[in-house]
Enzyme design. Structure first.
Site, PDB file in Angstrom:
ATOM      1  CG  MET B  39      -1.720  -1.295   1.339  1.00  0.00           C
ATOM      2  SD  MET B  39      -2.859  -1.299   2.720  1.00  0.00           S
ATOM      3  CE  MET B  39      -1.728  -1.409   4.104  1.00  0.00           C
ATOM      4  CG  ASP B  40       4.813   2.982  -1.998  1.00  0.00           C
ATOM      5  OD1 ASP B  40       5.685   2.931  -2.890  1.00  0.00           O
ATOM      6  OD2 ASP B  40       4.923   3.697  -0.977  1.00  0.00           O
ATOM      7  N   GLY B  41       2.259   5.046  -1.300  1.00  0.00           N
ATOM      8  CA  GLY B  41       1.818   6.305  -1.890  1.00  0.00           C
ATOM      9  C   GLY B  41       0.966   7.163  -0.981  1.00  0.00           C
ATOM     10  CB  THR B 214      -0.434   1.447  -5.186  1.00  0.00           C
ATOM     11  OG1 THR B 214      -0.034   1.542  -3.803  1.00  0.00           O
ATOM     12  CG2 THR B 214      -1.565   0.447  -5.302  1.00  0.00           C
TER      13      THR B 214
END
Lengths: 247, 267
Positions: B39-41, B214
């Site tokens: 769950m990046d960003g 992501t």
């Protein structure tokens, strides 16, 4: 209901295929061609890894020929681009079995002179026993748990053997083009690996740890603390077969 | 104002209906058993929308709930999410504290009676080196796991604080300890033994089919390296995690289905 859902799914897949086709067409039309391989770049990877998958329909000879050609091409491109370390992976170990053929196929090209360099003559002459033979043959790494074959691909040798070797040094070391040329002159390391370098290597390290601790024959008086292993210790073990012992 | 509110309600209902139809259609084809999300960003999303970083993480949690529900409706048996890396403890104390506080609140919220995990019969596993967590978060994690222990329909692995190298090292440690307890016998540690001792395997997770990252970053960042290095579909989405939705997810499932069908045709 399942039939209706299936029908809708096929419809979604059809629409998706059309969208992908249009997107690919558009990308091809508007694609900017990449710079030539030898063009100076802001950042170059120190280590590049390639995964090759052999076509299951080809026979062993075809597969080997294709692999050798692909590796040789990759080596040349990396040398031109200035990448110092290249790892090539093929799952079944075909690369390792044809490592000698790869090694023999890699051309050693002569270095070209640049016109705006100054020439320094060293005080002592070079060894007179320079030969045009290649560097050492492919070597199997036995000082790590990660089985691989390493090929040291030398920098280009001098064009003629002579009592004096001429060292060329460019005027502007900070110029990107010149530093790029210097990078491509460094020897390159080519690692050939297979699946054995992956999970089996970690299992092999685990077996080694068991053997090591059994051989230590720690005193049985009192309660022994349970075996402990840290990330750094496992890393060190995998890469160098060195173990930090907690006694 | 009432008309606008009414129209908005109608639009939301319509969108929800369309989403259900799409998910229903996708479920008619091959469905992955195990999907993992990096769950990046969250922070870049927050900066882009002039929000605080903590708000970015909160919005990220809402996305996690949304995507978890989509996966469960699709009948995905196991969902894993990379919530917090061991390396993230190096971030600013404010951010770490905010993340720990969010984790403590949301862990128990997810497992409450009637909430998402209860509704779909999902068992929660907190996967990682939990000894590194503050006491209150560790207690909340244990409580949440206990509340869902009886659930058998699906598994949700919340990876925090986690790194793959730590998981592999712990698995090797367990294998060596087990072998040392059986002195005198031959040493038989194979990659399958190590696989069985991974935290995800101990929690009953099936093999990983899809890993989604992501925010456009194309790295694995020490997440599920052992699990994803062979037959896993790696998917890199350019959308920031809080913005990730069904439209981003559908192509991933379609690609998976094409791969499965193509494999069936070849064999």
């Amino acid at each position: 209901m399942p039939l209706i859902a299936s029908f809708f799914l096929r419809l979604i897949h059809f629409i998706y295929a059309v969208v992908i086709a249009l997107h690919s067409f558009w990308k091809r039309r508007t694609m900017i061609s990449p710079l030539p391989i030898g063009a100076p770049r802001r950042r170059i990877p120190k280590h590049l890894a390639l995964l090759f998958v052999v076509d299951s329909n080809s026979n062993a000879e075809q597969a080997e020929t294709a692999l050798v050609e692909s590796v040789v091409n990759a080596v040349e491109w990396c040398r031109t681009a200035g990448i110092e370390n290249l790892t090539v992976y093929e799952e079944s170990g075909l690369l390792i079995s044809c490592s000698q053929r790869i090694y023999d196929s890699i051309p050693i090209q002569l270095q070209e002179c640049s016109s705006d360099s100054e020439i320094d003559y060293p005080l002592t002459p070079p060894p007179s026993d320079y030969s045009e033979s290649r560097s050492l043959s492919p070597q199997h790494q036995d000082n790590t748990f990660i089985p691989s074959v390493v090929l040291r691909i030398p920098a280009s040798p001098p064009s003629k053997p002579s009592r004096r070797s001429i060292i060329r040094r460019t005027r502007k070391r900070k110029d990107a083009t010149n530093s790029h040329e210097l990078q491509s002159q460094k020897p390159m390391l080519l690692f050939l690996v297979s699946r054995e370098a992956s999970k089996p290597a970690i299992a092999s390290a685990a077996r080694y740890l068991v053997q090591l601790h059994r051989n230590l024959q720690l005193p049985s008086t009192g309660s022994k603390p349970p075996f402990r292993l840290s990330v750094d210790e496992l890393n060190l073990l995998m890469e160098s077969k060195c173990v930090m012992l907690h006694i | 104002m009432f008309i606008r509110r009414g129209l908005r309600w109608l639009r939301d209902k319509l969108v929800e209906r369309v989403q259900r139809v799409i998910v229903g259609a996708l479920a008619a084809g091959p469905v992955p058993r195990h999907i993992a999300f990096v769950m990046d960003g969250n922070r870049r999303y927050a900066r882009m929308n002039q929000k605080k970083v903590q708000q970015g993480h909160s919005d990220g949690f809402l996305t996690l709930r949304r995507m978890l529900e989509v996966c469960l409706r699709l009948d995905v048996k196991c969902v894993s999410a990379y919530a917090f890396s061991i390396e993230n403890f190096k971030r600013s104390p404010d951010e770490v504290n905010a993340l720990m506080s969010l984790a403590e609140d949301k862990l128990l919220e997810l497992c409450r009676h009637g909430d998402l995990l209860d509704q779909y019969g999902v068992r929660l596993n907190v996967v990682g080196n939990v000894d590194l967590l503050p006491d209150n978060v560790r207690n909340a994690a244990r409580k949440a796991e206990t509340m869902t222990r009886h659930n058998k329909s699906a598994i949700f692995n919340l990876c925090m604080p986690y790194t793959s190298r730590d998981e592999i090292t712990t698995a090797v440690q367990s294998c060596v300890r087990n072998a040392l307890q059986h002195s005198g016998s031959e040493i038989h540690i194979t990659e399958h033994d190590i696989d069985d001792q991974l935290m995800t395997s101990l929690g009953g997770s099936p093999p990983l089919d899809i890993l989604v990252r992501t925010s456009g970053v194309k790295r694995l960042s020490d997440y599920m390296l052992w699990q994803c290095c062979e037959a896993t579909q790696l998917q890199f989405s350019s959308t920031y995690w809080p913005d990730f939705g069904l439209l981003d997810f559908v192509p991933i499932i379609l690609d998976f289905q094409l791969k499965v069908w193509s494999h069936r045709l070849q064999s």
